[in-house]
Design a protein around this motif. Structure first.
Motif, PDB file in Angstrom:
ATOM      1  N   LYS A 175       0.813  -1.223   0.000  1.00 23.41           N
ATOM      2  CA  LYS A 175       0.000   0.000   0.000  1.00 23.41           C
ATOM      3  C   LYS A 175       0.848   1.275   0.000  1.00 23.41           C
ATOM      4  CE  LYS A 175      -3.984  -2.146   2.307  1.00 23.41           C
ATOM      5  NZ  LYS A 175      -3.511  -3.511   2.127  1.00 23.41           N
ATOM      6  N   ILE A 176       1.872   1.275  -0.861  1.00 19.64           N
ATOM      7  CA  ILE A 176       2.729   2.455  -1.021  1.00 19.64           C
ATOM      8  C   ILE A 176       2.049   3.396  -2.011  1.00 19.64           C
ATOM      9  CG2 ILE A 176       5.013   3.317  -1.604  1.00 19.64           C
ATOM     10  CD1 ILE A 176       4.967   1.414   0.763  1.00 19.64           C
ATOM     11  N   LYS A 177       1.637   4.556  -1.547  1.00 17.59           N
ATOM     12  CA  LYS A 177       0.950   5.524  -2.392  1.00 17.59           C
ATOM     13  C   LYS A 177       1.798   6.780  -2.569  1.00 17.59           C
ATOM     14  CE  LYS A 177      -3.580   3.854  -0.876  1.00 17.59           C
ATOM     15  NZ  LYS A 177      -4.883   4.202  -0.250  1.00 17.59           N
ATOM     16  N   GLY A 178       1.417   7.611  -3.523  1.00 20.70           N
ATOM     17  CA  GLY A 178       2.135   8.858  -3.749  1.00 20.70           C
ATOM     18  C   GLY A 178       3.111   8.800  -4.897  1.00 20.70           C
ATOM     19  N   ASN A 203       3.139   6.534 -11.276  1.00 17.64           N
ATOM     20  CA  ASN A 203       3.465   7.948 -11.421  1.00 17.64           C
ATOM     21  C   ASN A 203       4.916   8.176 -10.981  1.00 17.64           C
ATOM     22  OD1 ASN A 203       0.854   8.728 -12.287  1.00 17.64           O
ATOM     23  ND2 ASN A 203       0.133   8.709 -10.160  1.00 17.64           N
ATOM     24  N   VAL A 204       5.694   8.826 -11.834  1.00 21.71           N
ATOM     25  CA  VAL A 204       7.120   9.002 -11.559  1.00 21.71           C
ATOM     26  C   VAL A 204       7.525  10.453 -11.766  1.00 21.71           C
ATOM     27  CG1 VAL A 204       9.458   8.224 -12.098  1.00 21.71           C
ATOM     28  CG2 VAL A 204       7.530   6.649 -12.388  1.00 21.71           C
ATOM     29  N   GLY A 214       6.184   9.623  -1.552  1.00 24.95           N
ATOM     30  CA  GLY A 214       5.895   8.300  -2.086  1.00 24.95           C
ATOM     31  C   GLY A 214       7.126   7.430  -1.886  1.00 24.95           C
ATOM     32  N   ALA A 215       7.387   6.534  -2.820  1.00 22.04           N
ATOM     33  CA  ALA A 215       8.594   5.723  -2.769  1.00 22.04           C
ATOM     34  C   ALA A 215       9.741   6.496  -3.415  1.00 22.04           C
ATOM     35  CB  ALA A 215       8.366   4.405  -3.501  1.00 22.04           C
ATOM     36  N   MET A 216      10.965   6.265  -2.951  1.00 20.97           N
ATOM     37  CA  MET A 216      12.138   6.895  -3.558  1.00 20.97           C
ATOM     38  C   MET A 216      12.949   5.844  -4.300  1.00 20.97           C
ATOM     39  SD  MET A 216      15.283   9.151  -1.918  1.00 20.97           S
ATOM     40  CE  MET A 216      16.016   7.787  -1.012  1.00 20.97           C
ATOM     41  N   LEU A 217      13.276   6.145  -5.545  1.00 22.18           N
ATOM     42  CA  LEU A 217      14.049   5.245  -6.388  1.00 22.18           C
ATOM     43  C   LEU A 217      15.470   5.773  -6.551  1.00 22.18           C
ATOM     44  CD1 LEU A 217      14.525   2.979  -8.516  1.00 22.18           C
ATOM     45  CD2 LEU A 217      13.474   4.502 -10.209  1.00 22.18           C
TER      46      LEU A 217
END
Length: 423
Positions: A178-181, A203-204, A251-254
């Motif tokens: 449930k990682i959103k953003g 979304n990126v 959100g998540a960081m890549l």
């Protein structure tokens, strides 16, 4: 070819229509334009059948499966649901194509089975500093061929080569937890991976300190990709840009292939944590040629790994995709999690203990100790065969010889300063 193609796409030669250099997927994949693709496909099938027969006995004895090795090279023994025709990711298509020609040149000719090649040159690379100990030993001809297959494609696309299934796996993992953003990427380069993720429905937002499209504006060339046209809208940004962005949404960081012996990834992670971020997608090599000790220590101290899968291998790399979630605190104590989720780089054989040494012939093979090294002998022969080295060379490997196995110590910024002073 590569020089001409790069000059064409960067508009460094007159665009008057007098000549056209074909795209790499056309140049390499169209039969007979560059090489005999049909012959390569046919030999690949014969090679895999032969490989399967050679290691059938080993598979029955210790549960070794050929498929577990071939997945790192994007190959399957039977029909694959993903073929060159329906694979819409050009870099993974080119990876497969370059591997087919490599098999044709080095395996069909039996060049790779010559044992004397191993004894003459393969174990003579230096180990005197933090970077050279991660070089992949091989005869000069094979080293140059590997570089010619990979280096310029990395410049044009990305240093990490993700199979199409890996992209979907990232999305599935983010949905599971449930990682959103969306995803924010720092150090995006050409934006190739950002485009793959976007095409998969994520979304990126992508940043790079030197976007390839804005070289003329900022009068600074991207160190890794030059002036290559981007695949995605990559904006100019660094850690301070990340800080301002995270003040609004998280959100998540890549982080994909963060520069080695550089604090960029460390500062990005600290900034991300201070903003309350709790999911990191890392693409690269731990205890290898990406990132730094400071970054890896901070990640391991505060996050747990919930998923990891290998990138496609070009013969010299050991990259993987791993997804990390922030450790929760309850009553001042961190949550209890499975031991394997708290390991930066698990042993290739047992998967339960942290690796202490890396095989230099096949760098993605790492072991916690000599016991697991010996138990993994039969599967390691398959891995070494896939690197175009005779599996007979496996017999001469010494777990305690630094020319064969390098001790896994993180690359830190202090080592970089020492190397710069020496140079």
């Amino acid at each position: 070819y590569y020089r001409l193609y790069y000059l064409q796409i960067t508009r460094s030669v007159p665009d008057d229509g007098s000549f056209l250099i074909p795209h790499p997927t056309s140049y390499f994949l169209v039969p007979y334009l560059c090489w005999d693709v049909t012959k390569g496909e046919a030999f690949k099938d014969a090679f895999l059948q032969n490989l399967s027969k050679r290691f059938k006995e080993a598979s029955e004895k210790d549960g070794t499966t050929l498929e577990s090795v071939l997945v790192r090279y994007g190959l399957t023994l039977g029909p694959s649901s993903i073929t060159l025709e329906n694979n819409n990711h050009p870099l993974s298509r080119l990876h497969c194509n370059r591997l087919l020609e490599t098999l044709l040149l080095f395996q069909q000719t039996r060049w790779a089975s010559q044992r004397q090649i191993l004894s003459k040159q393969i174990l003579t690379l230096p180990t005197h500093d933090a970077l050279s100990c991660h070089e992949t030993p091989a005869p000069k001809l094979l080293m140059e061929w590997r570089d010619s297959c990979r280096d310029l494609l990395c410049n044009l696309y990305a240093y990490a080569t993700l199979a199409p299934g890996r992209v979907q796996r990232i999305r599935d993992t983010l949905e599971k937890y449930k990682i959103k953003g969306g995803i924010v990427e720092l150090g995006s380069g050409t934006g190739y991976i950002a485009k793959m993720l976007k095409a998969a429905g994520m979304n990126v937002v992508a940043w790079d300190i030197r976007p390839t499209e804005q070289v003329k504006v900022f009068k600074a060339t991207n160190e890794y990709h030059g002036c290559t046209p981007p695949f995605y809208n990559v904006q100019r940004g660094d850690v301070s840009t990340l800080q301002n962005f995270l003040a609004k949404e998280t959100g998540a960081m890549l982080l994909s292939y963060p520069p080695p012996q550089c604090l960029m990834a460390y500062h990005a992670l600290r900034t991300y944590m201070s903003a309350g971020g709790w999911c990191v997608i890392h693409v690269g090599e731990f205890r290898g040629l990406t990132g730094s000790a400071e970054f890896e220590d901070l990640l391991l101290e505060n996050f747990r790994c919930v998923d990891r899968s290998p990138c496609l291998c070009w013969g010299t790399d050991a990259a993987e995709v791993s997804i990390w979630l922030r450790l929760l605190k309850k009553c001042g104590k961190r949550e209890n999690v499975p031991v394997e989720q708290r390991i930066l780089l698990p042993c290739s054989y047992c998967g339960q203990r942290k690796a202490t040494k890396r095989c230099r012939l096949a760098r993605y093979l790492v072991y916690c100790g000599e016991n697991c090294f010996r138990k993994d002998t039969e599967k390691r022969k398959i891995h070494i065969t896939m690197t175009m080295i005779s599996s007979d060379g496996e017999e001469s490997l010494d777990f305690h010889n630094e020319q064969h196995f390098t001790t896994l110590t993180a690359l830190n910024t202090r080592a970089r300063t020492t190397m710069a002073t020496r140079k």
